[in-house]
Design an enzyme around this catalytic site. Structure first.
Site: not given
Ligand SMILES: [Zn+2]
Length: 492
Positions: A21, A24, A130, A133, A147, A150, A303, A306
């Site tokens: 995306h 990157h 997580c 992570c 988290c 996420h 943020k 994906k």
């Molecule tokens: Zn995480």
């Protein structure tokens, strides 16, 4: 005269459980601009990136698509390599950690060095993990049972794993960062790391059960029931891509390099500022000399990513606006180290008003005037104000690069472009061309502009390489007209 020094520069290697995306793309072009700048300054720079293939996230993504992890990382990994090429990123090397034969031996050698030094031990561990992570979270990091980064629920894991004795290196890591032998840019990120160290560094798990990883990953040396934890594995790419533990590249660009730089996103700072130095200290290897930490691209304040379902496709933007316009927007309109909101309307405006309207237009005006009035271009007796400004801008660019403020570098360059446009307006060379006694003044005026355009092209080259090359080609051997640098866009 610049002294040639070996510099190693990497961007992070993203995990490849989906197509790349825009985030990157940002990291690729930032690192490419740094690389091109250092090369143009005469340094002996080696610039690499790659893909992080061995994580659990890739296993799960493969499951969801009914394919194997190997097939998944090959497919998506090719997309990341294609993106780097489409963005005109000039890597010296690119490593896929699952399929590149250099990687596993390097990971095993690094593990063995740490083990030989007494820093690897076995322990049962229970904690909240997580998968986003790929990391156990501390109590204090968990917000509402999740988290902070996420959305997926945390998993309770209870395993016997291999641990790395990070606690042993706390004082050394602190001293390296505090004393700027390992520089962390920007300053607020350094501060964040120092605060984290003050809370105490705990040993961390560096293996996972082979069953849970379903055999995907590099087996732990001497223990087939475990695979090497993805962060230990991924960080080792910075050595494996150089041929560690042997190889001239490893000696030249790691062991004996003047600088070892990693450009990364803020979400993986801790792994690079704490885990990685710990592992290197244990293995008796030099530490990185700088971490350049960028922010995240957001979309309407959120943020992008994906896992969050709002990824922006860089290939679509490349097809519509071209590579240098996208590079320009990412490097100039987004702050290099703070989060920035992506807005396609602003990308469009940047294209039209700045690239076409200011830079492209300046080149056209100057070349048209030189052409039409057959003006001789000289390199002496140039306008002192423009020459002075060109020197000041070059110094600002150098400063901005060393502060990792690429947006400031581009702003300075476009101040030079603006000054040149004002100079054209105020000197009105088309008026000078009307009477032959003004021929010396016309020559002086257009030569000063050609000089300024040449400096602009040289300064722009690390950021907009094709545009810079095209400007240079248009000015040499004698300024001549060509098609617009940035043709009109089709309607939105
Ligand atoms: Zn995480």
């Amino acid at each position: 005269m610049t002294i040639q020094k070996p510099i190693f520069l990497t961007s992070a290697i993203p995990y490849v459980n989906a197509e790349p995306h825009l985030g990157h793309a940002l990291e690729l072009v930032q690192s490419d601009a740094l690389a091109r700048y250092q090369r143009a300054s005469g340094h002996d720079l080696h610039f690499t990136s790659g893909t992080d293939d061995n994580g659990l996230k890739n296993v799960r993504a493969a499951d969801a698509l009914g394919t194997t992890p190997g097939e998944l990382v090959a497919r998506y990994g090719a997309g990341f390599r294609r993106l780097a090429q489409a963005l005109n990123v000039a890597h010296d090397d690119f490593i896929h950690t699952a399929s590149d034969a250099r990687h596993a031996p390097a990971v095993r050698a690094l593990w063995q060095r740490c083990a030989d030094n007494g820093d690897v031990y076995q322990k049962s561990y229970r904690g909240l993990y997580c998968v986003g992570c790929e990391h156990f979270l501390r109590e204090s990091e968990i917000i509402d049972g999740k988290c902070p980064v996420h959305p997926e629920p945390l998993e309770v894991l209870d395993e016997q794993n291999w641990f790395f004795r990070l606690s042993r290196y706390q004082a050394q890591i602190l001293a390296e960062i505090d004393g700027d032998q390992l520089r962390i840019l920007p300053g607020e990120r350094k501060h964040e790391v120092l605060q984290f160290i003050a809370g105490g560094l705990e040993d961390f798990s560096i293996s996972r059960s082979r069953a849970r990883a379903r055999g995907w990953g590099i087996p732990v040396p001497g223990d087939d029931t475990q695979v090497v934890y993805v962060w230990f594995d991924a960080l080792a790419n910075y050595l494996s891509v150089l041929g560690y533990p042997n190889g001239d590249s490893f000696r030249h660009f790691w062991q004996n390099a003047a600088e070892r730089w990693h450009l990364i996103g803020k979400d993986i700072l801790r792994f690079h500022a704490l885990y990685w130095p710990g592992i290197l200290l244990s293995a008796g290897l030099p530490l990185p000399t700088a971490l350049y930490v960028h922010g995240h691209i957001t979309s309407q304040g959120k943020k992008i990513g994906k896992s969050l379902g709002n990824a922006i496709d860089p290939f679509r933007l490349l097809a519509r606006y071209g590579v240098d316009a996208l590079r320009y927007y990412l490097l100039s309109h987004l702050h290099s180290t703070k989060d920035g909101d992506f807005r396609e309307d602003l990308l469009r405006t940047a294209y039209t008003a700045e690239l076409a309207g200011k830079l492209g237009n300046l080149l056209q005006r100057v070349c048209a005037l030189v052409d039409r009035h057959a003006v001789r271009i000289v390199t002496t007796n140039l306008d002192p104000a423009l020459s002075l400004l060109a020197e000041q801008v070059a110094a600002s660019v150098a400063r901005a690069i060393s502060d990792f403020a690429l947006h400031d570098a581009l702003r300075a360059i476009f101040e030079l472009v603006a000054a040149a446009n004002r100079y054209v307006d105020s000197r009105a060379p088309w008026q000078l061309a009307k009477s032959p006694e003004n021929a010396p003044a016309l020559e002086h005026c257009l030569s000063s502009l050609v000089y300024t355009l040449g400096v602009t092209a040289r300064l722009l080259a690390p950021f907009l390489p094709s545009t810079a090359a095209e400007i240079q080609a248009r000015l040499e051997p004698h300024p001549h007209l060509g098609p617009p640098l940035f043709p009109a866009l089709p309607p939105a």
